[in-house]
Design a protein around this motif. Structure first.
Motif, short mmCIF file in Angstrom:
data_model
loop_
_atom_site.label_atom_id
_atom_site.label_comp_id
_atom_site.label_asym_id
_atom_site.label_seq_id
_atom_site.Cartn_x
_atom_site.Cartn_y
_atom_site.Cartn_z
N ASP A 146 49.05 -30.93 36.07
CA ASP A 146 49.69 -29.86 36.86
C ASP A 146 48.83 -29.44 38.05
N ILE A 147 48.24 -30.42 38.75
CA ILE A 147 47.39 -30.11 39.90
C ILE A 147 48.29 -29.71 41.08
N THR A 148 48.01 -28.54 41.64
CA THR A 148 48.79 -28.04 42.77
C THR A 148 47.85 -27.51 43.84
N LEU A 149 48.09 -27.94 45.08
CA LEU A 149 47.34 -27.42 46.22
C LEU A 149 48.34 -26.75 47.15
N ASP A 150 48.21 -25.44 47.30
CA ASP A 150 49.11 -24.67 48.16
C ASP A 150 48.23 -23.95 49.18
N GLY A 151 48.13 -24.52 50.38
CA GLY A 151 47.21 -23.98 51.37
C GLY A 151 45.79 -24.20 50.89
N ASP A 152 45.03 -23.11 50.68
CA ASP A 152 43.66 -23.22 50.18
C ASP A 152 43.57 -22.89 48.69
N ARG A 153 44.72 -22.66 48.04
CA ARG A 153 44.74 -22.32 46.61
C ARG A 153 44.99 -23.58 45.78
N LEU A 154 44.06 -23.87 44.88
CA LEU A 154 44.12 -25.06 44.04
C LEU A 154 44.22 -24.62 42.58
N THR A 155 45.18 -25.17 41.86
CA THR A 155 45.31 -24.87 40.43
C THR A 155 45.42 -26.17 39.65
N TRP A 156 44.95 -26.15 38.40
CA TRP A 156 45.12 -27.29 37.50
C TRP A 156 44.93 -26.83 36.07
N LYS A 157 45.34 -27.71 35.16
CA LYS A 157 45.15 -27.46 33.72
C LYS A 157 44.39 -28.64 33.13
N GLN A 158 43.68 -28.35 32.05
CA GLN A 158 42.97 -29.41 31.32
C GLN A 158 42.72 -28.94 29.90
N ALA A 159 42.61 -29.90 29.00
CA ALA A 159 42.29 -29.60 27.60
C ALA A 159 40.87 -30.07 27.33
N ILE A 160 40.11 -29.28 26.57
CA ILE A 160 38.75 -29.66 26.19
C ILE A 160 38.61 -29.52 24.67
N THR A 161 37.59 -30.19 24.13
CA THR A 161 37.30 -30.04 22.70
C THR A 161 35.89 -29.52 22.46
N LYS A 162 35.05 -29.47 23.51
CA LYS A 162 33.68 -28.98 23.37
C LYS A 162 33.43 -27.90 24.40
N PRO A 163 32.80 -26.80 24.12
CA PRO A 163 32.25 -26.44 22.81
C PRO A 163 33.33 -26.01 21.81
N LEU A 164 34.54 -25.71 22.30
CA LEU A 164 35.66 -25.33 21.45
C LEU A 164 36.89 -26.11 21.92
N ARG A 165 37.88 -26.22 21.05
CA ARG A 165 39.15 -26.84 21.45
C ARG A 165 39.96 -25.78 22.20
N LEU A 166 40.13 -26.00 23.51
CA LEU A 166 40.81 -25.02 24.35
C LEU A 166 41.68 -25.72 25.38
N ASN A 167 42.73 -25.05 25.79
CA ASN A 167 43.53 -25.47 26.94
C ASN A 167 43.18 -24.51 28.06
N LEU A 168 42.65 -25.04 29.15
CA LEU A 168 42.18 -24.22 30.25
C LEU A 168 43.13 -24.30 31.43
N ALA A 169 43.28 -23.18 32.13
CA ALA A 169 44.05 -23.12 33.37
C ALA A 169 43.12 -22.60 34.46
N PHE A 170 42.92 -23.41 35.50
CA PHE A 170 42.04 -23.05 36.61
C PHE A 170 42.87 -22.59 37.81
N ALA A 171 42.37 -21.59 38.51
CA ALA A 171 42.96 -21.12 39.77
C ALA A 171 41.80 -20.79 40.70
N VAL A 172 41.63 -21.59 41.74
CA VAL A 172 40.50 -21.43 42.64
C VAL A 172 40.96 -21.46 44.10
N THR A 173 40.12 -20.93 44.96
CA THR A 173 40.35 -20.98 46.40
C THR A 173 39.30 -21.90 47.00
#
Length: 106
Positions: free
Chosen positions: A46-73
């Motif tokens: 779900d990588i999206t670039l809208d102007g200077d706003r970048l978002t994506w999702k990723q799943a990790i298992t270390k250090p914990l099993r988590l689904n992360l959602a990033f929102a950065v400029t």
């Protein structure tokens, strides 16, 4: 070009600072990417670039099993924003794009 490249990320989490690397590239008109850190290599979704706003999702298992959602400029070769894992508080994210060394003529 706004988001393409290799990014060194620092994520300030409740369990300490986590360093990760995110690689982003355009392939057939679609922004694709992967993240590396804590011995894992995971695809971004779900990588999206809208102007200077970048978002994506990723799943990790270390250090914990988590689904992360990033929102950065993205601002030139730096990025700032947050990473959120479910109901946990958002973690501050900062990043710097790696610069490619200039080729040396021999």
């Amino acid at each position: 070009m706004a988001a393409e490249g290799v990014w060194d990320l620092s994520i300030s989490t409740p369990i300490g600072r986590i360093e990760a690397v995110v690689e982003l590239a355009w392939q057939a008109g679609v922004l694709t990417g992967a993240a590396h850190g804590a011995g894992e290599n995971v695809p971004l979704s779900d990588i999206t670039l809208d102007g200077d706003r970048l978002t994506w999702k990723q799943a990790i298992t270390k250090p914990l099993r988590l689904n992360l959602a990033f929102a950065v400029t993205v601002d030139g070769d730096t990025l700032t924003g947050t990473s959120k894992a479910g109901r946990l508080p958002a973690s501050k994210v900062t990043g710097r794009r790696r610069t490619v060394p200039a080729a040396v003529d021999h």
